[in-house]
Design a protein around this motif. Structure first.
Motif, PDB file in Angstrom:
ATOM      1  N   GLU A 100      10.321  32.078  -2.348  1.00 25.68           N
ATOM      2  CA  GLU A 100      10.614  30.912  -3.107  1.00 25.68           C
ATOM      3  C   GLU A 100       9.714  30.550  -4.102  1.00 25.68           C
ATOM      4  OE1 GLU A 100       9.229  27.243  -0.652  1.00 25.68           O
ATOM      5  OE2 GLU A 100      10.891  27.969   0.192  1.00 25.68           O
ATOM      6  N   ARG A 101       9.948  29.412  -5.025  1.00 19.81           N
ATOM      7  CA  ARG A 101       8.857  29.270  -5.839  1.00 19.81           C
ATOM      8  C   ARG A 101       8.219  28.051  -5.157  1.00 19.81           C
ATOM      9  NH1 ARG A 101       8.322  31.592 -10.770  1.00 19.81           N
ATOM     10  NH2 ARG A 101       9.909  32.983 -11.202  1.00 19.81           N
ATOM     11  N   ALA A 145       5.113  28.935  -8.927  1.00 24.23           N
ATOM     12  CA  ALA A 145       4.809  30.192  -8.880  1.00 24.23           C
ATOM     13  C   ALA A 145       5.639  30.946  -7.584  1.00 24.23           C
ATOM     14  CB  ALA A 145       3.445  30.295  -8.464  1.00 24.23           C
ATOM     15  N   PRO A 146       6.034  32.014  -7.923  1.00 24.78           N
ATOM     16  CA  PRO A 146       6.873  32.598  -6.592  1.00 24.78           C
ATOM     17  C   PRO A 146       5.795  32.932  -5.429  1.00 24.78           C
ATOM     18  CG  PRO A 146       6.346  34.303  -8.390  1.00 24.78           C
ATOM     19  CD  PRO A 146       5.857  33.222  -9.110  1.00 24.78           C
ATOM     20  N   VAL A 147       6.196  32.674  -4.453  1.00 24.56           N
ATOM     21  CA  VAL A 147       5.297  32.530  -3.157  1.00 24.56           C
ATOM     22  C   VAL A 147       6.277  33.357  -2.101  1.00 24.56           C
ATOM     23  CG1 VAL A 147       3.632  30.941  -3.924  1.00 24.56           C
ATOM     24  CG2 VAL A 147       5.870  30.439  -2.630  1.00 24.56           C
ATOM     25  N   GLU A 165      13.146  19.480  -1.421  1.00 24.91           N
ATOM     26  CA  GLU A 165      14.526  19.861  -1.076  1.00 24.91           C
ATOM     27  C   GLU A 165      14.811  21.329  -1.372  1.00 24.91           C
ATOM     28  OE1 GLU A 165      13.449  15.928  -1.065  1.00 24.91           O
ATOM     29  OE2 GLU A 165      13.665  17.104  -2.733  1.00 24.91           O
ATOM     30  N   GLY A 166      15.467  21.803  -0.293  1.00 26.92           N
ATOM     31  CA  GLY A 166      15.847  23.439  -0.662  1.00 26.92           C
ATOM     32  C   GLY A 166      14.859  24.453  -0.412  1.00 26.92           C
ATOM     33  N   THR A 167      13.777  23.923   0.081  1.00 29.95           N
ATOM     34  CA  THR A 167      12.517  24.823   0.373  1.00 29.95           C
ATOM     35  C   THR A 167      12.421  25.312   2.024  1.00 29.95           C
ATOM     36  OG1 THR A 167      11.049  22.979   0.591  1.00 29.95           O
ATOM     37  CG2 THR A 167      11.259  23.955  -1.679  1.00 29.95           C
ATOM     38  N   GLY A 168      11.552  25.979   2.287  1.00 30.57           N
ATOM     39  CA  GLY A 168      10.986  26.166   3.512  1.00 30.57           C
ATOM     40  C   GLY A 168      10.728  25.159   4.356  1.00 30.57           C
ATOM     41  N   GLN A 216       1.410  23.917 -15.838  1.00 28.78           N
ATOM     42  CA  GLN A 216       2.020  22.749 -15.967  1.00 28.78           C
ATOM     43  C   GLN A 216       3.168  22.692 -14.841  1.00 28.78           C
ATOM     44  OE1 GLN A 216       1.163  20.069 -17.870  1.00 28.78           O
ATOM     45  NE2 GLN A 216       2.382  18.680 -17.115  1.00 28.78           N
ATOM     46  N   SER A 217       3.181  21.671 -13.935  1.00 25.47           N
ATOM     47  CA  SER A 217       4.248  21.590 -12.978  1.00 25.47           C
ATOM     48  C   SER A 217       5.359  20.293 -13.294  1.00 25.47           C
ATOM     49  CB  SER A 217       3.622  21.371 -11.643  1.00 25.47           C
ATOM     50  OG  SER A 217       4.597  21.052 -10.593  1.00 25.47           O
TER      51      SER A 217
END
Length: 280
Positions: free
Chosen positions: A77-78, A83-85, A60-63, A53-54
């Motif tokens: 990051e998630r 999921a951790p990636v 925002e705040g991601t790559g 479930q997402s």
């Protein structure tokens, strides 16, 4: 005009990314993103469905946001599924468009585990008899902790079983570090040193059979005795090494039939009829 050419190039690239992402043999996924007029970031390529479930896609705040700001790099990051990636990100030639490529850490770790296990198997081929390097995986769940190296020992007619839950597996599963004694998967007494690599979710154990350690001690003692006796051939001083025969307890030793000499006799020539200590 130029705007049409750029739009067509972006559309062609978007279609290519969607085609590549359709390969489900890997968790690697490329994502094209841009900012809307309201300033919100969104993906212009299709996103894969989440295994769990997402709570919604937030960039925002991601790559992807960093890439849209003109930055490039690699980060942990998630993703939009939680999921951790591992993410590589960077801007494209066209203003307002950025690209990220991500892959699940679980897939990377699994690949590294395979390589480490293969290296451990090769090391085991070079180790002395009685020693073995064992590698555990899935430390986060002790009930699923498994051994991913090949058994160095022939367990007989039955295949080697790693189901025997020895104390080392428990310690590795809880990411402890240290050494101790116990029984391994063959139910053999061993002395072992263990530690874990939490980033790779693996535990390492180097163990030596206690019977083999004792045999080494006996061999070294015998070699020392023979060496000392040979250095001083003209003296009556002699080091004699003997060992009880299998199954004979100390209290049951009655005579030479209960033990055997391991060191060479220094003065065999002076023994009566060539028989020394009851041994010919």
């Amino acid at each position: 005009d130029k705007e049409v050419v750029v739009r067509n190039c972006i559309e062609e690239m978007r279609a290519q990314v969607d085609t590549v992402n359709a390969n489900e043999k890997t968790s690697a996924e490329a994502i094209l993103g841009k900012k809307r007029e309201d300033g919100r970031i969104h993906s212009i390529t299709k996103l894969r469905s989440c295994k769990q479930q997402s709570d919604g896609t937030r960039w925002e705040g991601t790559g992807l946001e960093k890439a849209l700001q003109g930055q490039s790099g690699v980060t942990l990051e998630r993703d939009y599924c939680g999921a951790p990636v591992l993410v590589a990100y960077g801007p494209l030639l066209w203003p307002g468009i950025a690209l990220i490529v991500k892959i699940d850490l679980e897939e990377i770790v699994s690949a590294v585990q395979v390589e480490i296990a293969d290296a451990a198997d090769k090391i085991n081929q070079q180790l002395p008899r009685g020693q073995e390097l064992v590698m555990y995986a899935n430390l986060s769940n002790s009930s699923e902790t498994t051994v991913i190296t090949k058994s160095r020992t022939d367990c007989g007619a039955e295949p080697c079983s790693y189901d025997h839950h020895d104390p080392f597996t428990d310690k590795a599963a809880h990411c402890h570090e240290g050494f101790g004694t116990g029984q391994d998967y063959r139910h053999i007494d061993v002395v072992a040193a263990y530690r874990c690599i939490p980033q790779l979710n693996v535990g390492l154990l180097l163990k030596t059979d206690i019977p083999e350690i004792r045999d080494d001690q006996v061999r070294m003692t015998t070699m020392y005795a023979d060496g000392q006796n040979k250095r001083h051939p003209d003296t009556t001083t002699e080091i004699v090494v003997a060992q009880r025969k299998p199954g004979v307890e100390p209290k049951d030793v009655r005579g030479s039939e209960d033990f055997r000499f391991l060191s060479q006799f220094k003065h065999r020539a002076t023994c009566q009829s060539g028989s020394c200590g009851g041994s010919g």
